[in-house]
Design a protein around this motif. Structure first.
Motif, PDB file in Angstrom:
ATOM      1  N   LEU A   1       0.824  -1.203   0.000  1.00 56.55           N
ATOM      2  CA  LEU A   1       0.000   0.000   0.000  1.00 56.55           C
ATOM      3  C   LEU A   1       0.862   1.260   0.000  1.00 56.55           C
ATOM      4  O   LEU A   1       0.585   2.224  -0.723  1.00 56.55           O
ATOM      5  N   ALA A   2       1.923   1.245   0.812  1.00 62.50           N
ATOM      6  CA  ALA A   2       2.812   2.405   0.866  1.00 62.50           C
ATOM      7  C   ALA A   2       3.480   2.646  -0.489  1.00 62.50           C
ATOM      8  O   ALA A   2       3.602   3.792  -0.947  1.00 62.50           O
ATOM      9  N   ALA A   3       3.909   1.560  -1.145  1.00 60.26           N
ATOM     10  CA  ALA A   3       4.532   1.688  -2.463  1.00 60.26           C
ATOM     11  C   ALA A   3       3.537   2.242  -3.479  1.00 60.26           C
ATOM     12  O   ALA A   3       3.887   3.074  -4.331  1.00 60.26           O
ATOM     13  N   ALA A   4       2.283   1.784  -3.402  1.00 59.94           N
ATOM     14  CA  ALA A   4       1.258   2.277  -4.326  1.00 59.94           C
ATOM     15  C   ALA A   4       0.990   3.766  -4.098  1.00 59.94           C
ATOM     16  O   ALA A   4       0.824   4.531  -5.054  1.00 59.94           O
ATOM     17  N   ILE A   5       0.954   4.187  -2.845  1.00 63.14           N
ATOM     18  CA  ILE A   5       0.731   5.601  -2.540  1.00 63.14           C
ATOM     19  C   ILE A   5       1.858   6.451  -3.111  1.00 63.14           C
ATOM     20  O   ILE A   5       1.625   7.497  -3.728  1.00 63.14           O
ATOM     21  N   LEU A   6       3.102   5.994  -2.938  1.00 64.93           N
ATOM     22  CA  LEU A   6       4.232   6.754  -3.474  1.00 64.93           C
ATOM     23  C   LEU A   6       4.169   6.844  -4.997  1.00 64.93           C
ATOM     24  O   LEU A   6       4.547   7.854  -5.584  1.00 64.93           O
ATOM     25  N   GLY A   7       3.681   5.765  -5.626  1.00 63.92           N
ATOM     26  CA  GLY A   7       3.501   5.806  -7.076  1.00 63.92           C
ATOM     27  C   GLY A   7       2.478   6.847  -7.484  1.00 63.92           C
ATOM     28  O   GLY A   7       2.660   7.561  -8.481  1.00 63.92           O
ATOM     29  N   GLU A   8       1.393   6.937  -6.725  1.00 66.00           N
ATOM     30  CA  GLU A   8       0.368   7.946  -7.010  1.00 66.00           C
ATOM     31  C   GLU A   8       0.922   9.356  -6.785  1.00 66.00           C
ATOM     32  O   GLU A   8       0.654  10.274  -7.579  1.00 66.00           O
ATOM     33  N   VAL A   9       1.683   9.529  -5.724  1.00 65.98           N
ATOM     34  CA  VAL A   9       2.249  10.847  -5.420  1.00 65.98           C
ATOM     35  C   VAL A   9       3.207  11.287  -6.521  1.00 65.98           C
ATOM     36  O   VAL A   9       3.173  12.431  -6.978  1.00 65.98           O
ATOM     37  N   GLU A  10       4.070  10.368  -6.944  1.00 61.65           N
ATOM     38  CA  GLU A  10       5.031  10.703  -7.995  1.00 61.65           C
ATOM     39  C   GLU A  10       4.317  11.124  -9.278  1.00 61.65           C
ATOM     40  O   GLU A  10       4.693  12.112  -9.926  1.00 61.65           O
ATOM     41  N   ALA A  11       3.272  10.401  -9.638  1.00 59.81           N
ATOM     42  CA  ALA A  11       2.529  10.724 -10.855  1.00 59.81           C
ATOM     43  C   ALA A  11       1.852  12.094 -10.740  1.00 59.81           C
ATOM     44  O   ALA A  11       1.858  12.883 -11.699  1.00 59.81           O
ATOM     45  N   GLU A  12       1.266  12.379  -9.581  1.00 60.60           N
ATOM     46  CA  GLU A  12       0.601  13.663  -9.396  1.00 60.60           C
ATOM     47  C   GLU A  12       1.611  14.807  -9.405  1.00 60.60           C
ATOM     48  O   GLU A  12       1.354  15.875  -9.975  1.00 60.60           O
ATOM     49  N   CYS A  13       2.755  14.581  -8.764  1.00 60.04           N
ATOM     50  CA  CYS A  13       3.769  15.636  -8.736  1.00 60.04           C
ATOM     51  C   CYS A  13       4.292  15.941 -10.132  1.00 60.04           C
ATOM     52  O   CYS A  13       4.558  17.106 -10.467  1.00 60.04           O
ATOM     53  N   LEU A  14       4.447  14.925 -10.948  1.00 53.37           N
ATOM     54  CA  LEU A  14       4.875  15.145 -12.327  1.00 53.37           C
ATOM     55  C   LEU A  14       3.871  16.007 -13.078  1.00 53.37           C
ATOM     56  O   LEU A  14       4.239  16.912 -13.842  1.00 53.37           O
ATOM     57  N   GLU A  15       2.585  15.746 -12.842  1.00 57.30           N
ATOM     58  CA  GLU A  15       1.540  16.533 -13.496  1.00 57.30           C
ATOM     59  C   GLU A  15       1.526  17.965 -12.965  1.00 57.30           C
ATOM     60  O   GLU A  15       1.391  18.924 -13.730  1.00 57.30           O
ATOM     61  N   TRP A  16       1.678  18.114 -11.661  1.00 54.73           N
ATOM     62  CA  TRP A  16       1.680  19.457 -11.077  1.00 54.73           C
ATOM     63  C   TRP A  16       2.885  20.254 -11.538  1.00 54.73           C
ATOM     64  O   TRP A  16       2.794  21.464 -11.752  1.00 54.73           O
TER      65      TRP A  16
END
Length: 251
Positions: free
Chosen positions: A211-226
């Protein structure tokens, strides 16, 4: 009571820290849906007098505890939807906080709530993540955001793990992007706050890791978009502020 659990701690936090300092508070409040049951009173907390488990009493103590820290960011877990709507949000608003609630998946009536000092920060964007969706066939296909899990969860020995993690878990995460509320804090830049409450079972450390790894994946993707769409700099997973279950102060 005249003296509370937070009395001594609050002596060290009499005011907000000046910028660029930052204070983050995280608490598991123990949702009423779990506390106000016969099982909780007799099995989980038999040593606690029932009057101290009363919802009206506990939520006042929780508010007093939170406010005494003068935090810039407050991450709460096991927040009842009704308590958020009828008490926490309006009460914290009177002290200059804004916030949002994300209920857990399915029919669960509690979730995570993130608040921020509105004199310093304003909400720029928010991504709500239902973690079991990260382990769907579509999310793990080749080239997809969570393809890293495909080999592990496709192995026949992990069939039950995949079934549970992709359909049964109710875990969610808030990814909140904050920016300076005014020119006084323009040097603060953007701040990414992640608030979650990982699966609790003591024998499920492997699930929490996924779950923690999945959250970090989501964060990385959102940060790239931002980074692509917003002016200035958005810090990625190596520099964000995280909120998680870090205390039992609400009990």
């Amino acid at each position: 009571p005249e003296l509370t659990a937070g009395t001594g701690r609050h002596e060290h936090t009499p005011a907000f820290v000046p910028a660029p300092g930052l204070r983050v508070v995280s608490y598991n409040l123990l949702a009423t849906t779990y506390a106000d049951t016969e099982y909780a009173r007799k099995k989980l907390f038999p040593y606690v007098d029932s009057k101290w488990m009363d919802t009206e009493y506990r939520r006042q103590m929780q508010l007093q505890e939170i406010l005494g820290f003068h935090a810039d960011i407050v991450c709460l877990q096991e927040v009842d939807a009704r308590v958020f709507d009828q008490y926490l949000e309006p009460q914290l608003a009177t002290f200059g906080y804004e916030g949002s609630l994300l209920r857990k998946a399915g029919s669960v009536k509690e979730g995570e709530a993130t608040f921020w000092n509105a004199k310093r920060y304003k909400l720029i964007d928010q991504k709500d993540v239902t973690l079991r969706n990260c382990f769907s066939e579509e999310s793990m296909r080749e080239g997809a955001r969570h393809a890293q899990f495909r080999e592990l969860l496709s192995h026949e020995s992990n069939a039950e793990l995949r079934r549970v993690i992709s359909s049964k878990l109710t875990t969610v995460a808030q990814i909140v992007l904050l920016g300076p509320a005014n020119e006084d804090f323009e040097n603060d830049g953007y701040l990414v706050v992640i608030n979650t409450h990982l699966f609790f079972h003591p024998g499920a450390s492997h699930i929490r890791m996924l779950l923690a790894a999945a959250i970090l994946g989501e964060v990385e993707a959102e940060c790239l978009e931002w980074r692509r769409t917003l002016p200035g700099h958005v810090t990625g997973p190596g520099g964000h502020v995280t909120g998680h279950e870090a205390g039992e102060g609400g009990r």
